[in-house]
Motif scaffolding. Structure first.
Motif, PDB file in Angstrom:
ATOM      1  N   ILE A 119      -5.483  -4.912  -7.493  1.00 57.02           N
ATOM      2  CA  ILE A 119      -4.060  -4.614  -7.351  1.00 57.02           C
ATOM      3  C   ILE A 119      -3.336  -5.059  -8.610  1.00 57.02           C
ATOM      4  O   ILE A 119      -3.466  -6.221  -9.028  1.00 57.02           O
ATOM      5  CB  ILE A 119      -3.454  -5.354  -6.134  1.00 57.02           C
ATOM      6  N   THR A 120      -2.573  -4.168  -9.220  1.00 53.60           N
ATOM      7  CA  THR A 120      -1.789  -4.528 -10.397  1.00 53.60           C
ATOM      8  C   THR A 120      -0.302  -4.364 -10.094  1.00 53.60           C
ATOM      9  O   THR A 120       0.081  -3.646  -9.178  1.00 53.60           O
ATOM     10  CB  THR A 120      -2.172  -3.655 -11.604  1.00 53.60           C
ATOM     11  N   GLY A 121       0.512  -5.022 -10.905  1.00 52.01           N
ATOM     12  CA  GLY A 121       1.963  -4.947 -10.715  1.00 52.01           C
ATOM     13  C   GLY A 121       2.613  -6.214 -11.234  1.00 52.01           C
ATOM     14  O   GLY A 121       1.967  -7.256 -11.398  1.00 52.01           O
ATOM     15  N   HIS A 122       3.913  -6.159 -11.496  1.00 49.76           N
ATOM     16  CA  HIS A 122       4.642  -7.318 -12.013  1.00 49.76           C
ATOM     17  C   HIS A 122       4.716  -8.437 -10.985  1.00 49.76           C
ATOM     18  O   HIS A 122       4.447  -8.229  -9.791  1.00 49.76           O
ATOM     19  CB  HIS A 122       6.048  -6.902 -12.444  1.00 49.76           C
ATOM     20  N   SER A 123       5.111  -9.599 -11.427  1.00 49.99           N
ATOM     21  CA  SER A 123       5.258 -10.746 -10.530  1.00 49.99           C
ATOM     22  C   SER A 123       6.263 -10.413  -9.430  1.00 49.99           C
ATOM     23  O   SER A 123       7.292  -9.787  -9.677  1.00 49.99           O
ATOM     24  CB  SER A 123       5.761 -11.967 -11.310  1.00 49.99           C
ATOM     25  N   GLY A 124       5.944 -10.844  -8.220  1.00 48.39           N
ATOM     26  CA  GLY A 124       6.888 -10.734  -7.118  1.00 48.39           C
ATOM     27  C   GLY A 124       6.983  -9.377  -6.465  1.00 48.39           C
ATOM     28  O   GLY A 124       7.863  -9.157  -5.626  1.00 48.39           O
ATOM     29  N   VAL A 125       6.076  -8.433  -6.784  1.00 48.09           N
ATOM     30  CA  VAL A 125       6.183  -7.095  -6.176  1.00 48.09           C
ATOM     31  C   VAL A 125       5.513  -7.025  -4.810  1.00 48.09           C
ATOM     32  O   VAL A 125       5.693  -6.054  -4.074  1.00 48.09           O
ATOM     33  CB  VAL A 125       5.589  -5.997  -7.091  1.00 48.09           C
ATOM     34  N   GLY A 126       4.710  -8.049  -4.471  1.00 50.23           N
ATOM     35  CA  GLY A 126       4.071  -8.061  -3.155  1.00 50.23           C
ATOM     36  C   GLY A 126       2.566  -7.899  -3.191  1.00 50.23           C
ATOM     37  O   GLY A 126       1.972  -7.462  -2.203  1.00 50.23           O
ATOM     38  N   LYS A 127       1.918  -8.283  -4.290  1.00 49.66           N
ATOM     39  CA  LYS A 127       0.451  -8.147  -4.386  1.00 49.66           C
ATOM     40  C   LYS A 127      -0.250  -9.047  -3.364  1.00 49.66           C
ATOM     41  O   LYS A 127      -1.165  -8.615  -2.659  1.00 49.66           O
ATOM     42  CB  LYS A 127      -0.008  -8.477  -5.813  1.00 49.66           C
ATOM     43  N   SER A 128       0.185 -10.296  -3.290  1.00 50.18           N
ATOM     44  CA  SER A 128      -0.430 -11.238  -2.334  1.00 50.18           C
ATOM     45  C   SER A 128      -0.159 -10.795  -0.899  1.00 50.18           C
ATOM     46  O   SER A 128      -1.034 -10.891  -0.030  1.00 50.18           O
ATOM     47  CB  SER A 128       0.120 -12.654  -2.544  1.00 50.18           C
ATOM     48  N   TYR A 129       1.059 -10.309  -0.658  1.00 47.94           N
ATOM     49  CA  TYR A 129       1.424  -9.852   0.684  1.00 47.94           C
ATOM     50  C   TYR A 129       0.545  -8.678   1.090  1.00 47.94           C
ATOM     51  O   TYR A 129       0.037  -8.625   2.225  1.00 47.94           O
ATOM     52  CB  TYR A 129       2.901  -9.455   0.696  1.00 47.94           C
ATOM     53  N   LEU A 130       0.337  -7.732   0.174  1.00 42.15           N
ATOM     54  CA  LEU A 130      -0.511  -6.586   0.479  1.00 42.15           C
ATOM     55  C   LEU A 130      -1.948  -7.034   0.736  1.00 42.15           C
ATOM     56  O   LEU A 130      -2.608  -6.518   1.640  1.00 42.15           O
ATOM     57  CB  LEU A 130      -0.466  -5.574  -0.668  1.00 42.15           C
ATOM     58  N   ALA A 131      -2.441  -7.994  -0.048  1.00 43.13           N
ATOM     59  CA  ALA A 131      -3.796  -8.498   0.164  1.00 43.13           C
ATOM     60  C   ALA A 131      -3.956  -9.020   1.589  1.00 43.13           C
ATOM     61  O   ALA A 131      -4.954  -8.744   2.270  1.00 43.13           O
ATOM     62  CB  ALA A 131      -4.114  -9.599  -0.851  1.00 43.13           C
ATOM     63  N   GLY A 132      -2.960  -9.786   2.065  1.00 44.34           N
ATOM     64  CA  GLY A 132      -2.996 -10.291   3.433  1.00 44.34           C
ATOM     65  C   GLY A 132      -2.991  -9.162   4.453  1.00 44.34           C
ATOM     66  O   GLY A 132      -3.678  -9.224   5.481  1.00 44.34           O
ATOM     67  N   LYS A 133      -2.212  -8.111   4.183  1.00 46.04           N
ATOM     68  CA  LYS A 133      -2.143  -6.977   5.105  1.00 46.04           C
ATOM     69  C   LYS A 133      -3.466  -6.215   5.127  1.00 46.04           C
ATOM     70  O   LYS A 133      -3.847  -5.650   6.159  1.00 46.04           O
ATOM     71  CB  LYS A 133      -1.012  -6.036   4.681  1.00 46.04           C
ATOM     72  N   ILE A 134      -4.163  -6.160   3.993  1.00 41.64           N
ATOM     73  CA  ILE A 134      -5.476  -5.503   3.948  1.00 41.64           C
ATOM     74  C   ILE A 134      -6.442  -6.226   4.883  1.00 41.64           C
ATOM     75  O   ILE A 134      -7.191  -5.599   5.644  1.00 41.64           O
ATOM     76  CB  ILE A 134      -6.019  -5.484   2.502  1.00 41.64           C
ATOM     77  N   VAL A 135      -6.416  -7.552   4.852  1.00 40.14           N
ATOM     78  CA  VAL A 135      -7.292  -8.342   5.729  1.00 40.14           C
ATOM     79  C   VAL A 135      -6.912  -8.131   7.192  1.00 40.14           C
ATOM     80  O   VAL A 135      -7.778  -7.963   8.062  1.00 40.14           O
ATOM     81  CB  VAL A 135      -7.219  -9.842   5.349  1.00 40.14           C
ATOM     82  N   ASP A 136      -5.612  -8.131   7.489  1.00 46.20           N
ATOM     83  CA  ASP A 136      -5.153  -7.871   8.863  1.00 46.20           C
ATOM     84  C   ASP A 136      -5.661  -6.525   9.358  1.00 46.20           C
ATOM     85  O   ASP A 136      -6.096  -6.389  10.504  1.00 46.20           O
ATOM     86  CB  ASP A 136      -3.621  -7.884   8.924  1.00 46.20           C
ATOM     87  N   PHE A 137      -5.578  -5.502   8.478  1.00 41.24           N
ATOM     88  CA  PHE A 137      -6.026  -4.159   8.841  1.00 41.24           C
ATOM     89  C   PHE A 137      -7.532  -4.158   9.140  1.00 41.24           C
ATOM     90  O   PHE A 137      -7.983  -3.545  10.118  1.00 41.24           O
ATOM     91  CB  PHE A 137      -5.715  -3.185   7.706  1.00 41.24           C
ATOM     92  N   ALA A 138      -8.310  -4.851   8.312  1.00 38.72           N
ATOM     93  CA  ALA A 138      -9.764  -4.914   8.522  1.00 38.72           C
ATOM     94  C   ALA A 138     -10.088  -5.568   9.855  1.00 38.72           C
ATOM     95  O   ALA A 138     -11.014  -5.152  10.563  1.00 38.72           O
ATOM     96  CB  ALA A 138     -10.424  -5.677   7.373  1.00 38.72           C
ATOM     97  N   ARG A 139      -9.323  -6.600  10.224  1.00 37.00           N
ATOM     98  CA  ARG A 139      -9.539  -7.257  11.520  1.00 37.00           C
ATOM     99  C   ARG A 139      -9.157  -6.336  12.667  1.00 37.00           C
ATOM    100  O   ARG A 139      -9.871  -6.232  13.665  1.00 37.00           O
ATOM    101  CB  ARG A 139      -8.712  -8.549  11.582  1.00 37.00           C
TER     102      ARG A 139
END
Length: 849
Positions: A101-121
């Protein structure tokens, strides 16, 4: 189920549930626990900030931020391609694909990573209790040895201070996910070790080269830098899925509003207070361009809410103005409405993206319309489009984006284009705007052609509206233009032949006259251009030409200006015109209204020009002419619609410098009768469905002759300077299909093709028997097309009131026999075959009788 694990099991059950909200009783039944136990732990989960509960009875509970799904604001909007790639990566067998995942600071990269894990579960791809480990590589960037130890683990004595055996994050994340933020801070050595692990699933702890460690870990990586500049090429090759999250200010307006809504709800829940954010504050926040992006927004929102809480401690609702955020609204920015947040009313990203069965049903109907032009289907789609407002909740209708939508709908559609009678459709239009409905590319192209040909005025109004309203992206823009066109098309008179523009100097002068005139006419007659007070003729010409490029001016064009040289105006814009032109100087509301009423009643263009010069007693100039550009004329006796379809076949193949112009057959016949040859000065050739006199001073050919070798060779020769041989082959292939029985059937909107063509065959047979004829295939095909479409046209539009003056005995006989032949069909279809229709049929038959 043990009571010890009840709280965790309740939370897992909520994460797995399909519905957005759930009650304590529903959970108790599902988990076979007592309601009192479930209620106790639900309240603890609320206190933990994991779920929210609603006011009223029954109390309903929901996950905060829509944690149960892989939701992300924009998942069905501008970020839909990103989310689709993420889902594909997670579900790819057997162990998924690694993601960068690329993008500037604060765009939500970490948040999206967490959502990817939630989706997998949620999808059961990993276990509910599967590990999710996070490492910010920037925290250890200056200590490569330590970061290697954290990732891979170490054995006792591996380095100074390593007093115990330690498992690394790869081992701890086995069967789950590892998220490496700021991955570009990894050393080259650590990147090499990591890509070896990706290849083999094995690694060594630091200080141990003998005992291989194994793990199955899905990797999510993130960086603020250009990956090609900061990561090893060999490492980058191992990451097949690369996605980028745009900055906050690059996101569509509606998504920025959704982000603000979610951030404010989080603070309202913490404070247990309702919030009201003023219009200026929302306007400033939605236009904020800061390198910190959403992270910065969170920070200033939290500080502003804390300040408002301190100042308004006793208030049930905290009011936040622009001063609370230390911001100001820049001049010239469209102000949005206020935003109200209730802490008792949970918000989730799935609610903000709002997918529903409605969208599926609507897109299915639109796909059918793209494949077949069916008037009954079109009516069904219009009814469905009107229902789009019914899926909106109260808070959506009270949102800032709806405030702006209402404002622009009133200003542009109701006032500027005079469609006040469509005001009730605003809610429906906003429902379509809200739901991110996007059509497939081939459907977009087909429906855009339908709108441009059949609803050109409504299509223009829709484009003007959405140019002013912020869009999600280009795909959504095109879809919305088509949807709004179909929605409002019943309220715009597409039978008005002439197009017109009002041009005036001064702020809002032309637009003001346009609003008055269109409103009084109750329809869209005129467009308007407001010119700066100091702008000269060149500026007027440039803006007029820009607007003219979007019009079909075949039937004529009216230009009304407040000042300027008529001759100079005409000379400059003539190349943009495909028909006659009236230029009227000294624009006033009265003259514009008078002209609009004449245009609305479809007065003859020449008569209209003469009346304007007599009645207005001002400078009026009428310019007669046809397209100033090289053109191909298409004129079919069966109606302008057929000419339009042939245009669709040939126009995409031609260079843009050559125009393809459909011309009503009666107009063509008039020009030939009166020998107005200057009309055809720039015409390369004429395609028609009638045989014209070979002595005419322009090239022409019967479309049905193209089915013969001689006719095909003639047109190939004419097209050779402009098209390649492949393009010419494609043209003939499409034309042959168009003029086949199957092609005719596909152009019938609602009549049963098999039945009506059988009836047309019977009609042809009766003419053959009466006149002792044996018509060849291409003549029959022409008659099939003409008569089938005539029947359907009469059912929809009714008869033309034209009364024929019959002087010829042969013609009188034809009229008599035709009335007799068509009488059974007139009864069956409840139509009347008028003199006008019979005169067209006579044109087709007279060469044979």
């Amino acid at each position: 189920m043990g009571i010890v694990n009840a709280k965790e099991n309740i939370f897992l059950e909520i994460q797995k549930m399909k519905q957005e909200y759930i009650t304590a009783s529903e959970l108790a039944n599902s988990l076979e626990l007592s309601r009192s136990v479930v209620s106790h732990y639900l309240n603890e989960l609320v206190a933990d900030g994991k779920i929210s509960k609603s006011a009223g009875r029954p109390v309903r509970f929901a996950l905060i931020g829509g944690q149960k799904k892989c939701n992300f604001i924009g998942a069905n909007g501008s970020l839909k391609p990103v989310i689709e790639k993420v889902k594909a990566a997670v579900m790819y067998p057997p162990n998924g694909l690694n993601i960068l995942i690329t993008g500037h600071s604060g765009v939500g990269k970490s948040y999206l990573a967490g959502k990817i894990v939630d989706f997998a579960r949620q999808q059961g791809i990993i276990a509910q209790d599967a590990p999710y480990k996070v490492l910010n590589c920037a925290d250890y960037a200056n200590n490569p040895e330590l970061i290697s130890s954290i990732l891979f683990g170490h054995v006792k004595g591996a380095y100074t201070g390593a007093e115990n055996h330690t498992e690394g994050l790869l081992k701890l994340a086995d069967q789950g996910f590892l998220f490496l933020d700021e991955v570009h801070r990894l050393s080259s050595e650590s990147q090499e070790k990591l890509f070896n692990f990706i290849d083999t699933g094995s690694f060594y702890k630091m200080g141990d080269s003998s005992h291989v460690q194994k793990a199955q870990v899905r990797l999510i990586l993130a960086t603020t830098e250009d990956p090609k500049e900061v990561l090893l090429t060999t490492f980058l090759r191992r990451i097949p899925i690369k996605i980028e999250i745009p900055s906050y200010i690059e996101r569509p307006l509606t998504e920025r509003l959704d982000i603000l809504r979610l951030l404010f709800y989080t603070e309202a829940l913490t404070l247990q207070k309702d919030l009201r954010i003023t219009g200026p504050a929302i306007t400033a926040l939605v236009n904020l361009d800061n390198q910190g992006n959403i992270g910065y927004l969170k920070s200033i929102i939290k500080v502003a809410c804390a300040s408002a809480y301190r100042q308004q401690t006793e208030a049930n609702e905290l009011v936040l103005d622009v001063q609370h955020f230390g911001l100001q609204v820049n001049a010239g920015i469209q102000e949005l409405g206020q935003l109200s947040i209730s802490y008792t009313r949970p918000i989730s990203t799935s609610e903000l993206d709002n997918q529903s069965e409605y969208i599926g049903e609507l897109t299915e109907l639109l796909a059918r319309l793209a494949a077949e032009r069916d008037s009954s289907l079109l009516k069904l789609i219009r009814r469905k489009l009107i229902q789009s407002g019914d899926v909106l909740a109260e808070w959506q209708l009270a949102s800032s984006s709806h405030y702006l939508h209402q404002k622009l709908y009133l200003e542009i559609i109701e006032e500027k284009f005079g469609l006040a009678k469509s005001s009730y459709l605003e809610k429906s239009a906003y429902g379509l705007y809200w739901q991110h409905i996007r059509l497939k590319e081939d459907e977009l192209n087909s429906l855009a052609a339908l709108c441009a040909n059949d609803f050109s005025r409504a299509y223009h109004v829709s484009k003007c509206f959405y140019k002013e309203l912020a869009q999600y992206d280009q795909g959504d823009y095109r879809s919305l233009v088509i949807l709004l066109t179909l929605l409002i098309s019943e309220y715009i008179d597409e039978k008005i032949k002439l197009r017109g523009i009002l041009v005036a100097h001064g702020s809002g002068m032309a637009t003001s006259i346009q609003k008055v005139v269109n409103s009084l006419c109750g329809n869209y007659i005129f467009d308007a251009l407001d010119m700066p007070i100091d702008s000269g003729i060149d500026c007027i010409i440039a803006e007029t030409k820009k607007l003219l490029s979007t019009f079909n001016t075949t039937n004529g064009f009216v230009l009304m200006v407040d000042m300027g040289s008529l001759g100079q105006l005409y000379a400059a814009i003539k190349d943009q015109l495909d028909g006659d032109l009236i230029v009227i100087d000294n624009l006033t509301t009265l003259t514009a209204l008078d002209m609009a009423l004449k245009m609305q009643s479809n007065e003859d263009f020449k008569v209209l020009a003469e009346k304007a010069e007599q009645d207005y007693k001002i400078s009026v100039q009428y310019y007669e002419g046809f397209s100033q550009a090289p053109n191909i004329l298409i004129s079919c006796i069966s109606g302008i619609g057929i000419s339009e379809r042939v245009k669709e076949i040939i126009e995409p193949l031609l260079p843009p410098t050559i125009k393809v112009i459909p011309l009503d057959y009666s107009s063509l016949k008039e020009k030939i009768t009166t020998k107005e040859w200057n009309y055809f000065n720039n015409t390369l050739f004429v395609l028609t469905t009638m045989d014209l006199d070979s002595k005419l001073p322009f090239k022409h050919i019967n479309l049905y002759n193209l089915l013969d070798t001689d006719g095909e060779n003639t047109l190939r020769l004419w097209l050779k300077p402009y098209l390649s041989s492949t393009q010419i082959d494609n043209f003939f292939k499409n034309l042959l299909q168009f003029f086949s029985k199957e092609g005719i059937a596909s152009r019938l909107a609602f009549l049963n093709p098999d039945k009506v063509l059988k009836e047309v065959e019977d009609i042809n047979s009766k003419y053959e028997v009466f006149y002792h004829l044996r018509l060849d295939g291409k003549v029959k095909l022409n008659l099939y097309l003409h008569i089938a479409l005539m029947i359907e046209r009469l059912m929809v539009q009714g008869p033309n009131n034209f009364k024929a003056e019959l002087t010829d005995s042969k013609e009188k006989q034809f009229f008599m026999i035709t009335h007799s032949i068509f009488h059974p069909l007139e009864i069956k279809y409840n139509i009347h075959v008028s003199d006008y229709e019979i005169s067209l049929l006579y044109e087709l038959f007279k060469q044979f009788i």
